[in-house]
Write an enzyme that holds these catalytic residues in place. Sequence first.
Site, PDB file in Angstrom:
ATOM      1  N   ARG A 159     -28.220   5.877   6.139  1.00  0.00           N
ATOM      2  CA  ARG A 159     -26.796   6.170   5.952  1.00  0.00           C
ATOM      3  C   ARG A 159     -26.555   7.020   4.705  1.00  0.00           C
ATOM      4  O   ARG A 159     -25.684   7.884   4.684  1.00  0.00           O
ATOM      5  CB  ARG A 159     -26.003   4.859   5.867  1.00  0.00           C
ATOM      6  CG  ARG A 159     -25.861   4.159   7.188  1.00  0.00           C
ATOM      7  CD  ARG A 159     -25.427   2.722   7.026  1.00  0.00           C
ATOM      8  NE  ARG A 159     -26.466   1.895   6.451  1.00  0.00           N
ATOM      9  CZ  ARG A 159     -26.315   0.619   6.122  1.00  0.00           C
ATOM     10  NH1 ARG A 159     -25.146   0.029   6.292  1.00  0.00           N
ATOM     11  NH2 ARG A 159     -27.316  -0.069   5.643  1.00  0.00           N
ATOM     12  N   GLU A 207     -40.667  -3.523   4.963  1.00  0.00           N
ATOM     13  CA  GLU A 207     -39.273  -3.514   4.486  1.00  0.00           C
ATOM     14  C   GLU A 207     -38.637  -4.905   4.487  1.00  0.00           C
ATOM     15  O   GLU A 207     -38.061  -5.326   5.497  1.00  0.00           O
ATOM     16  CB  GLU A 207     -38.428  -2.564   5.352  1.00  0.00           C
ATOM     17  CG  GLU A 207     -36.984  -2.460   4.875  1.00  0.00           C
ATOM     18  CD  GLU A 207     -36.123  -1.516   5.722  1.00  0.00           C
ATOM     19  OE1 GLU A 207     -36.595  -1.035   6.763  1.00  0.00           O
ATOM     20  OE2 GLU A 207     -34.982  -1.288   5.329  1.00  0.00           O
ATOM     21  N   SER A 220     -30.775   2.734   1.426  1.00  0.00           N
ATOM     22  CA  SER A 220     -29.493   2.901   0.736  1.00  0.00           C
ATOM     23  C   SER A 220     -28.592   1.684   0.951  1.00  0.00           C
ATOM     24  O   SER A 220     -27.715   1.422   0.118  1.00  0.00           O
ATOM     25  CB  SER A 220     -28.794   4.192   1.162  1.00  0.00           C
ATOM     26  OG  SER A 220     -28.603   4.262   2.559  1.00  0.00           O
ATOM     27  N   GLY A 221     -28.778   0.955   2.032  1.00  0.00           N
ATOM     28  CA  GLY A 221     -28.185  -0.372   2.177  1.00  0.00           C
ATOM     29  C   GLY A 221     -26.672  -0.452   2.301  1.00  0.00           C
ATOM     30  O   GLY A 221     -26.108  -1.529   2.117  1.00  0.00           O
ATOM     31  N   GLY A 222     -26.015   0.669   2.573  1.00  0.00           N
ATOM     32  CA  GLY A 222     -24.552   0.620   2.674  1.00  0.00           C
ATOM     33  C   GLY A 222     -23.857   1.118   1.419  1.00  0.00           C
ATOM     34  O   GLY A 222     -22.628   1.107   1.334  1.00  0.00           O
ATOM     35  N   LYS A 253     -40.864  -0.727   1.248  1.00  0.00           N
ATOM     36  CA  LYS A 253     -39.500  -0.199   1.362  1.00  0.00           C
ATOM     37  C   LYS A 253     -38.559  -1.283   0.878  1.00  0.00           C
ATOM     38  O   LYS A 253     -38.459  -2.347   1.499  1.00  0.00           O
ATOM     39  CB  LYS A 253     -39.175   0.215   2.794  1.00  0.00           C
ATOM     40  CG  LYS A 253     -37.743   0.725   2.934  1.00  0.00           C
ATOM     41  CD  LYS A 253     -37.545   1.619   4.137  1.00  0.00           C
ATOM     42  CE  LYS A 253     -36.079   2.034   4.234  1.00  0.00           C
ATOM     43  NZ  LYS A 253     -35.851   3.112   5.185  1.00  0.00           N
TER      44      LYS A 253
HETATM   45  P1  13P Z   1     -30.005   2.591   5.042  1.00  0.00           P
HETATM   46  O1  13P Z   1     -30.471   3.632   4.046  1.00  0.00           O
HETATM   47  O2  13P Z   1     -28.818   3.020   5.830  1.00  0.00           O
HETATM   48  O3  13P Z   1     -29.864   1.257   4.414  1.00  0.00           O
HETATM   49  O4  13P Z   1     -31.135   2.462   6.137  1.00  0.00           O
HETATM   50  C1  13P Z   1     -32.464   2.466   5.759  1.00  0.00           C
HETATM   51  C2  13P Z   1     -33.275   1.717   6.716  1.00  0.00           C
HETATM   52  O5  13P Z   1     -34.350   2.126   7.070  1.00  0.00           O
HETATM   53  C3  13P Z   1     -32.757   0.428   7.200  1.00  0.00           C
HETATM   54  O6  13P Z   1     -33.734  -0.231   7.898  1.00  0.00           O
END
Ligand code: 13P
Length: 342
Positions: A297, A178, A262-264, A220
């Site tokens: 999130r 990721e 989803s990143g916020g 990811k």
């Molecule tokens: P979010 O979908 O909230 O960005 O989190 C995914 C995740 O694995 C962050 O490391």
Amino acid sequence: MSNIEKLHEIALQLVSPHKGILAADQSPRTMNKQLEALGLPPEAELRRKYRQLMFTTPGIEEFVTGVILHDGTIRNHTDDQVQFSDLLVAKGIIPIIKVDTGTVPHHGFEGEVVTQGLDGLQDRLQEYYDMGARGAKFRTVFNISDTTPTEQNTLFDCMTLARYSALCHEVGIVPIVEPEIIFSGPHSLERAEEVTTQVLKKLFEIMSWYKVDLRGVILKSSMVLAGSEHPDQTSPKGVAEASIRTFQKTVPDTVPGIVFLSGGQTPQRATENLDALAEQEEQMGGLPWELAFSFSRGIEQPVQQAWMGKDENIPAAQEALLKRLRLNSMADQGTYDPSMEA
Ligand code: 13P
């Protein structure tokens, strides 16, 4: 089946069509902040109850191939003393362990961080394998500005991801790699695309250099979109086009799947963008990689709001989880419509 064939099979299983990955791997610190935002005390027992609520939701296996867990969660259990990892395995869900230990400032590189977690990783991975984990996640972080990420920061994090991937393969675990490109900020879509291209190009160059078998790796990724503070927010179609364009330039065809964080973004926006990605893929007659969701999130916000720490709200919270998973599964097939949110 040889060990390497097993890895390829697990990787494919993680990106089975119409399903995704639930990222429930918030650190205790992050989970505590989420509890406090609900007005709840930051307690281990509430964290355990919250994870139990999600993992015992009837039918999640219909939408979820794997669940990402934090160290404290994989060691935890239900009220009946069933280990969470055993519970997931019994449902046909692959336990995935988050193995990075977070970020620290990159000394000498203003505004940049490096991710820690390689020390002792081989032994930790073996222990997690014995607990049932067949996937592992390692997150590195790239902040976008006019001058970042720097070449040095990118190189260091990509080497870390390659080394972690090799260690995962040694013990029979699929790495979920990721390199998160941070959404918050005023950057443009063009700048996000430029940075994502640069990072992914370097990542796969280094992964090949270190002889990582990409058929046993899942990427990811962030979606490619303008920063949260940019005046022109990217449309779903714009996100889909920029993301796919970026992957076509950088991600080798041998990688079986790309899953998105989803990143916020709001849950609905993340789902709309995933749907646009699936539609774009169909218009293009297919892509070399499976695309799927791996939101935290973007799935869990409504679950937490429905729960509010109360036992009597568990059915409503589980319903909220199933709803988000179902909508994301539809988005994965390009059959989602915002009217389904009602
Ligand atoms: P979010 O979908 O909230 O960005 O989190 C995914 C995740 O694995 C962050 O490391």
